[in-house]
Design a protein around this motif. Structure first.
Motif, short mmCIF file in Angstrom:
data_model
loop_
_atom_site.label_atom_id
_atom_site.label_comp_id
_atom_site.label_asym_id
_atom_site.label_seq_id
_atom_site.Cartn_x
_atom_site.Cartn_y
_atom_site.Cartn_z
N TYR A 1 -9.69 0.85 7.32
CA TYR A 1 -9.70 1.44 5.98
C TYR A 1 -9.28 0.38 4.96
O TYR A 1 -8.77 -0.69 5.34
N VAL A 2 -9.50 0.70 3.70
CA VAL A 2 -9.05 -0.18 2.62
C VAL A 2 -7.64 0.26 2.22
O VAL A 2 -7.40 1.43 1.93
N PHE A 3 -6.74 -0.69 2.20
CA PHE A 3 -5.33 -0.42 1.91
C PHE A 3 -5.14 -0.23 0.41
O PHE A 3 -5.55 -1.07 -0.40
N LYS A 4 -4.56 0.91 0.04
CA LYS A 4 -4.37 1.20 -1.39
C LYS A 4 -3.31 0.29 -2.00
O LYS A 4 -2.28 0.02 -1.39
N GLU B 1 -3.20 -4.89 11.45
CA GLU B 1 -3.61 -6.23 11.02
C GLU B 1 -4.28 -6.12 9.65
O GLU B 1 -5.14 -5.26 9.42
N ARG B 2 -3.83 -6.98 8.73
CA ARG B 2 -4.47 -7.03 7.42
C ARG B 2 -5.68 -7.95 7.49
O ARG B 2 -5.57 -9.11 7.91
N LEU B 3 -6.82 -7.42 7.09
CA LEU B 3 -8.07 -8.18 7.08
C LEU B 3 -8.38 -8.61 5.64
O LEU B 3 -7.60 -8.37 4.72
N GLU B 4 -9.54 -9.23 5.44
CA GLU B 4 -9.93 -9.64 4.08
C GLU B 4 -10.23 -8.41 3.23
O GLU B 4 -10.51 -7.33 3.73
N ASP B 5 -10.18 -8.62 1.90
CA ASP B 5 -10.55 -7.58 0.93
C ASP B 5 -9.68 -6.33 1.09
O ASP B 5 -10.17 -5.20 0.96
N MET C 1 -7.63 -2.85 6.28
CA MET C 1 -6.56 -2.72 7.27
C MET C 1 -7.13 -2.20 8.57
O MET C 1 -7.99 -1.31 8.59
N LYS C 2 -6.64 -2.79 9.67
CA LYS C 2 -7.02 -2.31 11.00
C LYS C 2 -5.75 -1.86 11.72
O LYS C 2 -4.78 -2.61 11.80
N VAL C 3 -5.79 -0.65 12.24
CA VAL C 3 -4.67 -0.11 13.02
C VAL C 3 -5.21 0.30 14.39
O VAL C 3 -6.15 1.09 14.47
#
Length: 883
Positions: free
Chosen positions: A880-883, A813-817, A820-822
């Motif tokens: 984590y933050v998605f690159k 799931e893509r979150l704000e900013d 990413m949640k897996v």
């Protein structure tokens, strides 16, 4: 699940089934799951016990092994008609010992043909119509403790004991290659019997054995006489056994079911009913004596596949009045099964129910696509109070019914649709943020329900409904995500081997009712591909052993065909069937048939080599590896330019070359770019047919074009997977334009609205979008592969799969900013390779802990694509933050 503490085995199965009644396997296999709290739990040992009658007959002792699937029974020879209790205990990697599991059982059927004492019985009057009734009155003593009825038929049958159905299964004995393999069923009827008088009643219909099959109006393809074979074993408390068999003492009569055909429906005249015919107290003095049929027992086998049942019911969504004045019920879902209706009318009043998948452009009832199939139920009332009817031996494919003979204002409360299919466990779920894609997934599942009725059919409505090998092969991986199809396909593959021709050719349809039509590339290749998929998805080595000879015969058949060595350029082929790039007036796409045939030749010989390796047939492994390499070389010489371009400029040609690794490594990036350009030149639309479509998105994702694959899947304009949904589709269509953009319908003769082949995109949804897969080196999800490929086009995707080890799940799931949640679920006694796409190692946390220190995480490494993890069992949530 019964909780016996934090660590215990459960869901103990015998040959995939819970509490198997009528087992025909002399060396059955046992599988179980582990319940365990926490993470990284592995089985280090197991102990299996088998007992019968309170006496232990096999105890493995403590076996040091992590295997919990397909453990083969190796005790004393199993006896017929015997119940065996099974239990297991396990140890984890720390030496902790579980309690014994709850006991399960496997009860054998008649394992030897000489145990059949019954005779085949038939009633020799007008064999084609009507359906026959057979009955036997007999007397039993007191204190019955067990009763088993073994039964089968030539035709289809229903069996009743003292007026009650023996069980809830339908269309017995199922469809097999009857002249070689005929299933019998086992029923536990102890609760239906009583001391004193009892009655067994049997109703016989044509079914697949004698009824119409195919579009040429052929019938009686297997025989011209219906018959039944029944043997009832009754055990008493004092140890005595009594056996009641079908013999010439049985009585027979015509039934009120004057016509029953799989394609055409049923004609039932309730005025002719013999009320209570299957119960005791009925006077059968005017019935005739049955005749004996000399048919023998040598083709008899125990039931193998899952039985067919009514699985759910649908209520009407609305009742319509069409422009033509027809009264039509919409059930809101294209489905397979039948309608039960109720009517209250005078004697002789007629009710007619017709079935259709769609309404035409004007909103009228549309049945032209049925061809000669009538799909009509006619019921003549007997005229006493409310009468209810549902078919016995016919099924229909429909969303709409046209009703005559029931008052329109009453219809909504007088009809219910019953959904019927092989009763397989549903194992998979997929969903994402795009509701149209979720509807696509539902359509795929409903297409599978509708076409997995004892065999994998192409379509369930017109005069066809056959086991087309190509359709089954292309859809099988998707099917294995959605449902447990292992017993279903194991049975069907045995019929494929039985109907395989002496030269190794494979009929177009299994069972083979097209006689003499056989051996197209991508169709006959089901002989190799389908067993391999069962091994890959279920870790089932035995199916490879059973099908190996058939697999070899098919590859050797191809080898014998080519005019040029290592090329398949002869014979009939369907080609890229129904492709969008087909020349006008043709159903065959533009990709050359010899290119397709040679590509599958290379692919199947490679799979055969892998199969030989699994089975430790080392010489064959070398032989077929070399064959595959030579076919691949010949493919390059014949169809690939020195610079790596394919001679055929079609999407399907590039898809097959890329998917089957037929190009030199250096040419693959360029070929993938060409494929991508072909898709983009069509404004992100496909031109593929039955052969190319299953692999199209997979080939793009395999070579770095996942964004384009997502655009294809999310395309809403014709032709696309979502376009039919805009036209109201609730199943997968045969043609991309079953209903055209202007509302007109595709060609009448071949226009099924329930054809699962294009639903093969479901494999991409599970494996690529959600990222859930098995590692082929550790099949059956012993090692799970989690590798979602993420898109900006949707905000989340998730899938779950109930594997033989337990629940596997993968979701992102893509979150704000750009966070990413897996979320991942890995069952006990397995491990997983997890790819977190676009992640940097130092920025990943799992349940608020830096990933390198998270419990259950064995290793972490940074790759170009993201962070690669090796983890043990358990539930994980990565942020984590998605690159």
């Amino acid at each position: 699940m019964h909780n016996k503490g934090s660590f215990h085995p459960y869901d103990l199965r015998c040959e995939y089934k819970v509490n198997y009644l009528g087992l025909g396997e002399r060396s059955p296999r046992f599988s179980w799951k582990l319940h365990a709290e926490g993470r990284d739990v592995r089985q280090s040992a197991y102990r299996l016990q088998v007992s019968t009658g309170g006496q232990e007959i096999w105890d493995t002792g403590k076996i040091i092994s992590d295997q919990s699937l397909h453990i083969t029974y190796a005790g004393p020879a199993l006896g017929s008609r015997t119940r065996y209790e099974i239990r297991v205990k396990v140890w984890n990697q720390h030496g902790q010992e579980s309690d014994w599991s709850e006991a399960a059982y496997g009860e054998t059927g008649l394992l030897d043909q000489d145990e059949w004492r019954a005779s085949w019985i038939t009633a020799r009057f007008e064999q084609s119509e009507p359906c026959q009734l057979l009955r036997k009155l007999f007397t039993l003593g007191d204190n019955i403790v067990s009763a088993r009825l073994y039964a089968t038929s030539l035709g289809v049958y229903r069996v009743y004991v003292n007026g009650e159905s023996a069980d809830d299964t339908l269309f017995a004995p199922g469809w097999t290659s009857y002249n070689k393999r005929l299933q019998y069923q086992t029923y536990d009827v102890a609760k239906l019997l009583a001391s004193g008088e009892n009655t067994i009643g049997v109703m016989l219909g044509n079914g697949w054995y004698m009824g119409n099959l195919g579009w040429n109006g052929l019938s009686q393809l297997y025989g011209n006489e219906r018959a039944a074979l029944l043997q009832l074993h009754v055990q008493y408390k004092d140890g005595r056994e009594e056996v009641i068999v079908s013999d010439d003492s049985w009585r027979a009569s015509k039934s009120a079911l004057l016509m029953s055909e799989l394609y055409h429906g049923e004609y039932y005249d309730a005025r002719l009913e013999s009320k209570g015919w299957h119960n005791k107290g009925f006077d059968d003095s005017e019935w005739t004596q049955v005749s004996l049929l000399d048919y023998g027992y040598d083709t008899l086998i125990a039931q193998e596949g899952e039985p067919v049942r009514i699985v759910e019911e649908l209520q009407p969504v609305q009742v319509l009045r069409t422009p033509n004045g027809e009264t039509v019920v919409d059930f809101g879902q294209n489905m397979v099964g039948w309608v039960q209706f109720a009517v209250e009318a005078e004697e002789g009043h007629t009710v007619v129910i017709r079935h259709a998948e769609v309404l035409d452009n004007d909103g009228n009832f549309y049945t032209s696509n049925l061809r000669t199939a009538k799909q009509t139920i006619t019921y003549i009332c007997r005229g006493d109070q409310v009468e209810r009817y549902e078919p016995y031996f016919s099924f229909q494919g429909f969303r709409y019914i046209q009703v005559e003979g029931i008052r329109p204002e009453l219809i909504a409360t007088r009809v219910v649709a019953k959904v019927i299919h092989s009763d397989m466990d549903q194992t998979g779920t997929f969903e994402c943020s795009d509701e149209l894609v979720n509807q696509l997934q539902r359509n795929i599942v409903w297409g599978q329900k509708g076409n997995f009725l004892d065999i994998p059919t192409d379509c369930p409505q017109r005069d066809e409904r056959m086991g087309w090998t190509g359709d089954a092969q292309v859809f099988m991986r998707t099917a294995a995500f959605n449902m447990n199809v292992a017993p279903f396909f194991t049975k069907w593959l045995k019929d494929l081997a039985a109907d395989q021709l002496p030269d190794g050719g494979v009929p177009f349809v299994i069972p083979d009712v097209l006689r003499g039509r056989h051996s197209s590339a991508a169709w006959g290749d089901a002989a190799v591909i389908c067993p391999w998929v069962l091994y890959e998805r279920y870790g089932d080595r035995r199916v490879l052993e059973q099908q190996y000879e058939s697999m070899v015969k098919w590859v050797e058949y191809i080898r014998s065909q080519g005019e040029q060595e290592h090329l398949w350029n002869t014979g009939f082929h369907f080609g890229d069937w129904l492709a969008m790039d087909a020349p006008n007036g043709s159903r065959v796409g533009s990709t050359p048939k010899d290119l397709i045939a040679t590509a599958f030749y290379a692919y199947c010989s490679a799979l055969l080599a892998k199969t030989a390796a699994v089975l430790n047939k080392l010489e064959d492994e070398v032989r077929y590896t070399e064959l595959s390499e030579r076919v691949t070389e010949q493919f390059r010489r014949e169809f690939v330019t020195p610079n790596g371009r394919l001679a055929s400029p079609t999407q399907t040609a590039y898809v097959l070359a890329l998917m089957f690794d037929l190009l030199e490594e250096k040419h693959r990036p360029q070929a993938a770019a060409v494929l991508a350009s072909y898709v983009e030149e069509q404004n992100v639309r496909l031109t593929t047919g039955f052969v190319g479509t299953p692999y199209l998105c997979l080939a793009l994702s395999k070579h770095g074009y996942t964004d384009l694959a997502y655009k294809l899947v999310l395309q809403r304009e014709y032709p696309s997977w979502l376009y039919p949904i805009s036209k109201g589709a609730t199943t997968i269509w045969e043609h991309w334009d079953g209903i055209k953009p202007d509302g007109s319908l595709c060609e009448d003769p071949m226009n099924s609205y329930n054809h699962y082949a294009y639903g093969s995109v479901g494999e991409w949804l599970y494996r690529i979008a959600a990222g859930l897969d098995t590692d082929v080196q550790n099949p059956g999800y012993k090692k799970v592969r989690i590798a979602p490929q993420i898109s900006e086009a949707i905000s989340y995707a998730r899938a779950s799969y109930s594997s033989m080890y337990g629940m596997v799940a993968s979701g992102w799931e893509r979150l704000e900013d750009r966070r990413m949640k897996v979320k991942v679920v890995i069952p006990p006694n397995t491990e997983a390779s997890v790819m977190l796409p676009g992640a940097a190692m130092g920025q990943v946390v799992e349940s608020a802990v830096p990933v390198a220190y998270a419990a259950g995480v064995h290793s972490v490494r940074q790759t170009e694509a993201g962070v690669q993890l090796e983890v043990g069992s358990g539930e994980y949530e990565f942020l984590y933050v998605f690159k």
